[in-house]
Design a protein around this motif. Sequence first.
Motif, PDB file in Angstrom:
ATOM      1  N   PHE A  88       0.836  -1.208   0.000  1.00 18.24           N
ATOM      2  CA  PHE A  88       0.000   0.000   0.000  1.00 18.24           C
ATOM      3  C   PHE A  88       0.869   1.256   0.000  1.00 18.24           C
ATOM      4  O   PHE A  88       0.605   2.218  -0.721  1.00 18.24           O
ATOM      5  CB  PHE A  88      -0.920   0.001   1.225  1.00 18.24           C
ATOM      6  CG  PHE A  88      -2.206  -0.728   1.015  1.00 18.24           C
ATOM      7  CD1 PHE A  88      -2.353  -2.043   1.444  1.00 18.24           C
ATOM      8  CD2 PHE A  88      -3.270  -0.110   0.381  1.00 18.24           C
ATOM      9  CE1 PHE A  88      -3.542  -2.730   1.261  1.00 18.24           C
ATOM     10  CE2 PHE A  88      -4.462  -0.783   0.190  1.00 18.24           C
ATOM     11  CZ  PHE A  88      -4.593  -2.108   0.624  1.00 18.24           C
ATOM     12  N   VAL A 141       2.350   1.861  -3.423  1.00 14.11           N
ATOM     13  CA  VAL A 141       1.372   2.364  -4.386  1.00 14.11           C
ATOM     14  C   VAL A 141       1.058   3.830  -4.114  1.00 14.11           C
ATOM     15  O   VAL A 141       0.954   4.654  -5.028  1.00 14.11           O
ATOM     16  CB  VAL A 141       0.089   1.518  -4.343  1.00 14.11           C
ATOM     17  CG1 VAL A 141      -0.987   2.144  -5.231  1.00 14.11           C
ATOM     18  CG2 VAL A 141       0.380   0.096  -4.802  1.00 14.11           C
ATOM     19  N   VAL A 142       0.905   4.199  -2.828  1.00 11.18           N
ATOM     20  CA  VAL A 142       0.617   5.590  -2.465  1.00 11.18           C
ATOM     21  C   VAL A 142       1.774   6.502  -2.877  1.00 11.18           C
ATOM     22  O   VAL A 142       1.574   7.594  -3.407  1.00 11.18           O
ATOM     23  CB  VAL A 142       0.322   5.711  -0.962  1.00 11.18           C
ATOM     24  CG1 VAL A 142       0.255   7.174  -0.548  1.00 11.18           C
ATOM     25  CG2 VAL A 142      -0.980   5.007  -0.618  1.00 11.18           C
ATOM     26  N   VAL A 171      -5.240   3.898  -8.859  1.00  8.06           N
ATOM     27  CA  VAL A 171      -6.315   3.794  -7.862  1.00  8.06           C
ATOM     28  C   VAL A 171      -6.975   2.425  -7.925  1.00  8.06           C
ATOM     29  O   VAL A 171      -7.305   1.831  -6.891  1.00  8.06           O
ATOM     30  CB  VAL A 171      -7.349   4.922  -8.089  1.00  8.06           C
ATOM     31  CG1 VAL A 171      -8.573   4.712  -7.215  1.00  8.06           C
ATOM     32  CG2 VAL A 171      -6.729   6.274  -7.789  1.00  8.06           C
ATOM     33  N   MET A 231      -4.863   0.143  -6.121  1.00  7.92           N
ATOM     34  CA  MET A 231      -5.042   0.325  -4.679  1.00  7.92           C
ATOM     35  C   MET A 231      -6.348  -0.323  -4.203  1.00  7.92           C
ATOM     36  O   MET A 231      -6.385  -0.987  -3.164  1.00  7.92           O
ATOM     37  CB  MET A 231      -5.044   1.815  -4.329  1.00  7.92           C
ATOM     38  CG  MET A 231      -3.711   2.505  -4.540  1.00  7.92           C
ATOM     39  SD  MET A 231      -3.796   4.285  -4.198  1.00  7.92           S
ATOM     40  CE  MET A 231      -4.154   4.247  -2.437  1.00  7.92           C
ATOM     41  N   ALA A 290      -6.872  -3.289  -1.742  1.00  6.26           N
ATOM     42  CA  ALA A 290      -7.763  -3.109  -0.589  1.00  6.26           C
ATOM     43  C   ALA A 290      -8.825  -4.207  -0.547  1.00  6.26           C
ATOM     44  O   ALA A 290      -9.124  -4.768   0.515  1.00  6.26           O
ATOM     45  CB  ALA A 290      -8.419  -1.734  -0.645  1.00  6.26           C
ATOM     46  N   LEU A 335     -11.919   3.273   1.633  1.00 12.30           N
ATOM     47  CA  LEU A 335     -10.696   3.918   1.151  1.00 12.30           C
ATOM     48  C   LEU A 335     -11.002   5.389   0.887  1.00 12.30           C
ATOM     49  O   LEU A 335     -11.883   5.725   0.093  1.00 12.30           O
ATOM     50  CB  LEU A 335     -10.203   3.259  -0.144  1.00 12.30           C
ATOM     51  CG  LEU A 335      -8.954   3.882  -0.781  1.00 12.30           C
ATOM     52  CD1 LEU A 335      -7.753   3.724   0.143  1.00 12.30           C
ATOM     53  CD2 LEU A 335      -8.670   3.251  -2.135  1.00 12.30           C
TER      54      LEU A 335
END
Length: 515
Positions: free
Chosen positions: A5, A8-9, A201, A204, A208, A337
């Motif tokens: 995570f 990716v962020v 996204v 992500m 998630a 999210l």
Amino acid sequence: MVWVFVGVVVGLFVLTYLSIRLLSAVRAYVEGEGLWSKGQKDAIYALTRYTLYANEADYSAYLMALAVNTGDRQARIELEKPDPDLDIARDGFLQGRNHPDDIDGMVFLFRNFRKLPDIDKAITIWAAADHHIETLTQVGERIRTAIRAGPLPPEQARQFLFQLHAINNALTPLEDRFSSTLGEAARKYTQIILVLMFFVVVLMLTLAYLFSRRLFLQFELTQEALRSGEEQLKSVLQFAPLPIIIVRLSDERVLYANNHARLQFRLGATSLERLRPRDFYVNGADRDRLIAALEATGSVTDLELLLQDADGKPFWGLYSSQRIRYEGHVCVMTALLNVDERKRAHDELRYRAYHDALTGLPNRAMFMDTLKRSLHRMERSGGTSSLLFIDLDHFKAINDELGHDMGDLLLRQVAQRIQDCVREGDLVARLGGDEFVVLVEGNDDPHRMADKVLNVLRPDYQLGAHTVRITASIGVSCFPQHGTELDTLLSAADFAMYQAKTAGRNGVQFYARPH
């Protein structure tokens, strides 16, 4: 999983940073083209006057205006080299009157994205325009030599004026093509960036969802293996990197919320028994839509909703929910999210791409798009429209005397006055430098509107401790009388504006075709 995570962020942050820098650099080149175009036109105007009147002040004005174009040419030639001297390139852009804060971005775009088709096309157009500037320089030297030798014969003066007119006609479409190419590049790269951000996204959300699904499976296994598995599930959810809430469907009571959920919704030490999940939806119908989807399929993934925390602060969230049994009840477990930053980044990128940073007005790219759509609409409906091309008189003198900060303040006040005096549906845009345009649709009298703009610009301006007065020259072209194509109308209004300048400034001229 947490590090995935984080990666990716971080990637999304880097992509957003590069996107903003790229689009900001494209915007800077569009504004720079406005300055380049103004410098070229001012140079031809001054050289024309010098040819007619042999006034040395006009020749000095010609050299000063031409310095903008030669400065940009210096920067381009240096950056074309395999190992450029960046100080020389920066000095060239400064001579071209580009804002110092934009120059590093302009160098960055030229060096790193030179091989992209749209950027390469724009630079090729730039180089072609520079060739005509070289021709203008040579013509200027010949005029200078001829005038020093004695009064120009009328025939020779006419030949020189014809050459200057030909150079101006050759440069105008190149300037429009350069702006159009960069505008198209900005739109194209904005779309590419949005697609890349969308896939990031999606990645992500996929992670998630997979992580949430993994939690769900762990929960089911724990239920089967341990009759008191709820405590173990709570322990697992507590350390999940996303806000997670479990709600009982029968009475919409919150049975569980991990620390991330408490922080996201600003719950503090509030007891779960006092919470009403429906209060977290800005639009109550969204809650009903979520419940209906759960009842139909048993799960919902990637549902984007506008939510609000306990303080009433709204934010955008993506829901992944599934029906489960918890503590013997039918419940809904939701992993959330927060995508507020992504939506703000998208809105900011779009705003920067289509608005002038100094005045907040639509920029050249947005104006050209709007004008194109307006002309198509007028052509289909048989309507009429007018284009007011506004150029401030002697703005450079005020800018040089009081400094760029006061000049920028004056431009902002001028922009506000123009906006305040036009109709709500009329478009006001800044093309660059001290050039503004107003697009007036319908049968409103363009002469009345132009006079209204002139009158609203005449009162004094308060620039800090300085009080200044400035006027404007306005050229007007009308659809369809003066043309039906975008470039034709804009060039006609530009030409009419220079006729207003020649007529003594502080006035309005409608386009009249040269005889």
